[in-house]
Design an enzyme around this catalytic site. Structure first.
Site, PDB file in Angstrom:
ATOM      1  N   LYS A   1       0.830  -1.206   0.000  1.00 41.39           N
ATOM      2  CA  LYS A   1       0.000   0.000   0.000  1.00 41.39           C
ATOM      3  C   LYS A   1       0.864   1.255   0.000  1.00 41.39           C
ATOM      4  O   LYS A   1       0.665   2.153  -0.823  1.00 41.39           O
ATOM      5  CB  LYS A   1      -0.891  -0.032   1.248  1.00 41.39           C
TER       6      LYS A   1
ATOM      7  N   ARG B   1      -3.736   2.753   8.269  1.00 43.76           N
ATOM      8  CA  ARG B   1      -3.949   1.445   7.624  1.00 43.76           C
ATOM      9  C   ARG B   1      -2.693   0.601   7.661  1.00 43.76           C
ATOM     10  O   ARG B   1      -1.586   1.124   7.547  1.00 43.76           O
ATOM     11  CB  ARG B   1      -4.309   1.623   6.142  1.00 43.76           C
TER      12      ARG B   1
ATOM     13  N   GLY C   1      -8.185  -7.621   3.809  1.00 44.17           N
ATOM     14  CA  GLY C   1      -9.082  -7.711   4.963  1.00 44.17           C
ATOM     15  C   GLY C   1      -8.479  -8.400   6.166  1.00 44.17           C
ATOM     16  O   GLY C   1      -9.160  -8.615   7.169  1.00 44.17           O
TER      17      GLY C   1
ATOM     18  N   MET D   1      -5.829  -7.463   8.087  1.00 39.15           N
ATOM     19  CA  MET D   1      -5.350  -6.652   9.199  1.00 39.15           C
ATOM     20  C   MET D   1      -6.231  -5.413   9.321  1.00 39.15           C
ATOM     21  O   MET D   1      -7.193  -5.247   8.596  1.00 39.15           O
ATOM     22  CB  MET D   1      -3.887  -6.337   8.999  1.00 39.15           C
TER      23      MET D   1
ATOM     24  N   ARG E   1      -2.727  -1.560  -6.342  1.00 39.54           N
ATOM     25  CA  ARG E   1      -1.851  -2.716  -6.151  1.00 39.54           C
ATOM     26  C   ARG E   1      -2.116  -3.719  -7.266  1.00 39.54           C
ATOM     27  O   ARG E   1      -3.147  -3.637  -7.939  1.00 39.54           O
ATOM     28  CB  ARG E   1      -2.105  -3.367  -4.790  1.00 39.54           C
TER      29      ARG E   1
ATOM     30  N   HIS F   1     -15.593  -9.193   0.819  1.00 40.72           N
ATOM     31  CA  HIS F   1     -14.606 -10.069   1.426  1.00 40.72           C
ATOM     32  C   HIS F   1     -14.724 -11.491   0.874  1.00 40.72           C
ATOM     33  O   HIS F   1     -13.742 -12.109   0.459  1.00 40.72           O
ATOM     34  CB  HIS F   1     -14.797 -10.061   2.945  1.00 40.72           C
TER      35      HIS F   1
ATOM     36  N   SER G   1      14.459 -43.796 -11.245  1.00 37.59           N
ATOM     37  CA  SER G   1      13.350 -42.885 -10.991  1.00 37.59           C
ATOM     38  C   SER G   1      13.256 -42.724  -9.480  1.00 37.59           C
ATOM     39  O   SER G   1      13.048 -43.710  -8.760  1.00 37.59           O
ATOM     40  CB  SER G   1      12.059 -43.457 -11.575  1.00 37.59           C
TER      41      SER G   1
ATOM     42  N   CYS H   1       9.187 -39.710  -9.631  1.00 38.28           N
ATOM     43  CA  CYS H   1       7.776 -40.047  -9.810  1.00 38.28           C
ATOM     44  C   CYS H   1       7.002 -40.011  -8.497  1.00 38.28           C
ATOM     45  O   CYS H   1       5.860 -40.439  -8.442  1.00 38.28           O
ATOM     46  CB  CYS H   1       7.627 -41.397 -10.506  1.00 38.28           C
TER      47      CYS H   1
ATOM     48  N   TYR I   1      13.473 -35.738 -16.114  1.00 32.82           N
ATOM     49  CA  TYR I   1      12.018 -35.553 -16.177  1.00 32.82           C
ATOM     50  C   TYR I   1      11.402 -35.645 -14.786  1.00 32.82           C
ATOM     51  O   TYR I   1      11.991 -36.177 -13.852  1.00 32.82           O
ATOM     52  CB  TYR I   1      11.352 -36.574 -17.118  1.00 32.82           C
TER      53      TYR I   1
HETATM   54  C1  PEP Z   1       7.303 -43.309  -4.315  1.00 33.96           C
HETATM   55  O1  PEP Z   1       7.572 -44.000  -3.348  1.00 33.96           O
HETATM   56  O2  PEP Z   1       7.664 -42.121  -4.433  1.00 33.96           O
HETATM   57  C2  PEP Z   1       6.480 -43.865  -5.399  1.00 33.96           C
HETATM   58  C3  PEP Z   1       6.241 -43.152  -6.485  1.00 33.96           C
HETATM   59  O3  PEP Z   1       5.924 -45.069  -5.202  1.00 33.96           O
HETATM   60  P1  PEP Z   1       4.608 -45.317  -4.362  1.00 33.96           P
HETATM   61  O4  PEP Z   1       3.989 -43.992  -4.056  1.00 33.96           O
HETATM   62  O5  PEP Z   1       3.747 -46.176  -5.197  1.00 33.96           O
HETATM   63  O6  PEP Z   1       5.151 -46.010  -3.155  1.00 33.96           O
END
Ligand code: PEP
Ligand code: MG
Length: 922
Positions: free
Chosen positions: A26, A96, A105, A107, A371, A487, A803, A870, A890
């Site tokens: 502000k 303010r 809203g 504070m 803002r 709000h 992975s 993963c 990846y």
């Molecule tokens: C993990 O352990 O990160 C994984 C992808 O396998 P899961 O979640 O199936 O154990």
């Protein structure tokens, strides 16, 4: 500490837009607007450093700050030709809060500060309106008593009600049977005459004296010190703390405090106040959008007690409907034209959508705030893309402008237009998305029931910051009052929650809501009562409320979204794959832009009715022969699943993980299922129970699972490998390119991989010989155990890819069970031990280091080793930033998070690039 006070006024300012850290959003905005020559009432900002010093000294303002403030007030007095504490020419100020990040809203704000009885009389004389002066005075006492003196607001409700009833009697209105809302409608604030206001003020002062044991402070400076302290204190109030936690705002930032000369939007019909956005904050459309109230102060618009009017004549963007005549454009064309000019200038200057607060005092326009405007995910994408096309920002800036998490909002379901619906009421389309849930009427109840896993819709007359925890817990929010910038609307939009606001057909009281039903001519035809626990559905995109649960359909992505994603894809380095187990999920993932499957959890393929039976037979079989015959029944199912997945992912890699969970997970959980299995297999219930008990483990996550299953029963992995490769050959035979990758879970030693690799290669040779064709396969492993990361060098002798399974890797390196963490991790985050739940955002210093060790040791042995992740962290933007820095190839995440990951990966690449130094061209 540097200077404590930054002054702005008369076209000059000590600060500027770059100083948000010090002046709050502000203060920085006001300074910058002043520099740009935009009409801003003069004032000054006390810095966030002063706030932090105030807390460090045990809530004491640092020495010298009061004198600096007095000097700044002196400058204000001379600019305004008025005196702070002068009855002849009173200078009133607003006080303010303003943090670095906007916290709408959250504070406290105090208006009209600097009044006492004598000064109020002087103000009446100077403005020629006793009613105005007394109304300002009573509002000030109320706000000050609540915020600074801690006297609860509801104590004043009764006094206000009494004043309204007295006024009603004078107006000849029978108020005996009216409830407070009806009374307020019949006798609005503007109907309170000077006499009732004077009596009300006296009553308010008595309440303050009774509650605090001290008279209301008369000295303007005493008021000012109290207000500044209260603004600082509000940085640590409960609702601000909740908000900070939700938005990752560190407590150490502190808040600034801006003191500014008051201008009045409630000085008659040539005055007014409002809020505006330079583009539509809901859809992102490029149109000047906002709402205003004539003869009102700013708090009236935000509180949502009166429903505001649109700014422009077309009625677009108005909260209250399409009444052209009530628009600012129609009522005050000159002020409107000034505002349009200002908003153009501000958007060009800041190169982003701005959220403005303005007041018109007797025809003269003033800007009170500017803002960067909060916006829905949909609006964020559209604004970024359109601004890049308009040449206002670069494509790279556009990518960085959209918060990856907000993309989720675009992917939310909407109401199925063809589904039968029972229309209940219409309100304002405050925040898009469809939501179904049980009605609850309080924030606490919303939180409680959501904690039990129920979907709830929070229904309120209007929301206030005290409701924030309930709004967070609810699927959607419905309010009876308030406009598009109330709000409820602003907060819901920020949270990405469905919200219908200003639904005037409903009235909420005592645990029920009554809904007046109107016919197409707007005539009331009946009333429906909705009770606590009843189901309703909100469509926040259209502002519609339905009775019961209405089916929804998946989100359709806009052209701008596709465009932004194309730009993101062009700059990102990390590939994005999906965790998908079925052909259907694979297709969804591919539609969202997945570049392959990073994790196909084959166990998910075993839970179908017909398959689970064979799976159980396999588990219960006493010897290898029995197991093999049960597995033979599973083989065709698995093969056809893989055929489907390979087809969907034609030309892209598909990583299939062989069976991972402990076998008892597949056994019946209850008696009925046990009996059914007994009938199907001919094994007695008692024997089944014994078998099941025999498989039970104290610590299944650390038990007989992952590749350990293959060491004891290789035939399971043999069947799976055969199914994968037969499917691959079949699909390849149809001329479709396949890239199978076979992944071993939970390995920790080279020998486990040597054995499983020999198994996979043995089956592969047989299948290829049978089918008369070969397909390329890759063999790899998950890294889910600290030992695996540490011994990555020897694992890489066998594995062509790693992975990182960061779910298990987090579990095993922290020694915190994934399934039990929920009970206490909240306390860990609360206590600051972890900034965020480590199962959601990767623990970079700990688990992250294991990832780096695994990377370095693996690649030292096999330079081309492909690396992915993963675990759930693959879809988390802050973790993705780490995976980019770590140089993985990846990330893989659930299909709906693929777009989030693509954008986060692009942002991470841009961040990495800018940390390496500027490019020659942008
Ligand atoms: C993990 O352990 O990160 C994984 C992808 O396998 P899961 O979640 O199936 O154990
Ligand atoms: Mg795992």
């Amino acid at each position: 500490m540097g200077r404590s006070i930054y002054f702005f006024g008369a076209g000059q300012a000590d600060g500027d837009a770059q100083q948000k850290d010090l002046l709050g959003g502000k203060g920085a905005g006001l300074a910058e607007m002043t520099r740009l020559g935009i009409p801003v009432p003069p004032g000054f900002t006390v810095t966030t450093e002063v706030c932090n010093a105030y807390f460090a000294a045990g809530k004491v303002l640092p020495a010298g700050v009061e004198d600096e403030i007095k000097a700044a007030i002196g400058r204000l007095e001379s600019l305004r030709g008025a005196g702070f504490g002068s009855p002849e020419a009173p200078l009133l100020v607003s006080v303010r809060s303003g943090a670095r990040a906007s916290m709408p809203g959250m504070m406290d704000t105090i208006l009209n500060l600097g009044l006492n009885d004598e000064i109020a009389r002087g103000l009446a004389q100077r403005t020629g309106s006793e009613r105005f002066a007394l109304d300002a005075y009573r509002r000030f006492i109320l706000a000050y008593a609540d915020i600074v003196l801690g006297v609860p607001r509801d104590r004043f409700e009764e006094a206000l009600g009494r004043a309204r009833r007295q006024a009603a009697a004078k107006l000849g209105v029978d108020a005996t049977r009216l409830n407070s809302a009806e009374l307020e409608r019949k006798v609005p604030d503007s109907a309170l005459d000077p006499e009732s206001l004077a009596a009300l003020i006296q009553r308010q002062k008595d309440i303050v004296l009774g509650a605090t044991g001290r008279p209301f402070p008369d000295d303007p400076y005493a008021q000012l010190w109290g207000a500044i302290r209260a603004v600082f204190d509000s940085w640590k109030n409960h609702r601000a703390e909740v908000y900070r936690k939700m938005h990752d705002i560190p407590e150490a930032w502190g808040t600034a405090c801006t003191v500014q000369a008051m201008v009045f939007g409630n000085l008659g019909d040539d005055s007014g106040t409002g809020v505006a956005f330079t583009r539509d904050p809901s859809t992102g459309e490029r149109r000047f959008y906002g709402e205003w109230l004539p003869n009102a102060q700013g708090e009236d618009v935000v509180a949502g007690v009166r429903t505001p009017h649109p700014l422009s004549r077309s009625g677009e963007g108005g909260g209250g409907g399409v009444d052209d005549a009530s628009s600012l454009e129609a009522r005050m064309p000159a002020a409107y034209a000034g505002l349009v000019e200002v908003q153009r200038k501000l958007e060009q200057h800041f190169r982003d959508m701005q959220d403005l607060e303005f007041t018109i005092q007797q025809g003269e326009l003033f800007l009170l705030q500017c803002r960067t405007g909060k916006r829905t995910g949909r609006a964020a994408v559209r604004i970024a893309v359109e601004m890049a096309k308009e040449g206002l920002i670069s494509q790279r800036e556009a990518i960085l402008r959209v918060e990856p998490g907000s993309i989720d909002q675009l992917l939310h379901p909407s109401i199925d237009p063809n589904a039968p619906k029972d229309l209940l009421a219409r309100g304002l389309p405050a925040s898009p998305g469809a939501a179904t849930g049980q009605v609850v009427f309080s924030a606490d109840e919303a939180e409680r029931r959501a904690g039990q896993g129920r979907a709830v819709i929070l229904v309120r007359s209007e929301t206030s910051p005290e409701d924030i925890h309930g709004m967070k817990a609810a699927r959607g929010i419905l309010t009876a009052r308030g406009g598009m910038t109330s709000h409820a609307a602003v907060v819901a939009r920020g949270m990405g929650k469905s919200c219908v606001a200003g639904c005037s057909a409903i009235s909420v009281s005592q645990g029920r809501m009554t809904v007046t039903i109107y016919d197409e001519h707007g005539r009331a035809t009946g009333v429906i009562t909705v009770k606590d626990g009843d189901l309703i559905t909100l469509d926040g995109g259209t502002g519609t409320v339905y009775l019961g649960a209405v089916p929804t359909i998946p989100a359709a992505l806009s052209g701008e979204f596709e465009e932004l994603m194309t730009w993101a894809d062009a700059v990102r380095r990390l590939r994005v794959r999906a965790n998908a187990d079925t052909p259907h999920d694979a297709r969804t993932a591919r539609n969202f832009g997945a570049e392959g499957i990073g994790l196909c959890r084959t166990e998910h393929m075993f839970f179908d009715e017909e398959r689970i039976q064979a799976m159980r037979e396999m588990i219960l079989a006493d010897g290898e022969v029995g197991r093999r015959s049960a597995l033979a029944k599973l083989l065709p199912f698995q093969r056809s699943d893989f055929v489907g997945v390979f087809r969907e992912m034609a030309g892209l890699p598909v990583t299939i993980r062989l069976l991972d969970p402990p076998l008892h997970e597949f056994l019946p959980q209850d008696d009925a299922q046990l009996q059914q299995l007994s009938r199907a297999t001919g094994v007695s219930v008692a024997d089944l129970q014994r078998k099941s008990e025999g498989l039970a483990e104290y610590n299944p996550m650390l038990g007989h699972r992952g590749c350990r299953l293959a060491i004891t029963s290789p035939e399971i992995y043999e069947m799976q490998t055969r199914a994968i490769l037969e499917a691959a050959c079949e699909v390849a035979a149809a001329g479709i390119e396949v890239e199978p990758e076979i992944m071993i879970p939970l390995s920790m030693t080279r020998r486990e991989l040597t054995l499983t690799r020999a198994l996979v290669e043995g089956v592969a040779e047989k299948v290829f010989a049978e089918k008369g064709r070969r397909v390329d396969i890759r063999f790899g492993t998950m890294i889910e155990l600290p030992r695996a990361a540490l011994r990555a060098g020897e694992l890489a002798e066998e594995a062509e890819f790693f992975s990182f399974g960061t779910n298990d890797l987090t579990q095993t390196s922290l020694g915190i069970s994934r399934d039990d963490a929920g009970r206490f991790l909240g306390a860990y985050v609360e206590a600051g031990i972890f900034a965020k739940d480590p199962f959601q955002a990767l623990d970079v210093p700990g688990v992250g280091e294991l990832v780096e060790i695994g990377r370095d040791r693996g690649r030292a042995v096999r330079p081309g080793l492909k690396l992915g992740i993963c675990g759930e962290h693959g879809g988390d933007p802050s973790s993705i930033a780490f995976f980019e820095r770590a140089g993985l190839d990846y990330v893989s995440c659930s299909p709906f998070r693929v777009p989030v990951a693509r954008l986060a990966a692009a942002q991470a690449a841009l961040a990495a690039e800018s940390s390496r130094g500027p490019r020659a061209t942008d």
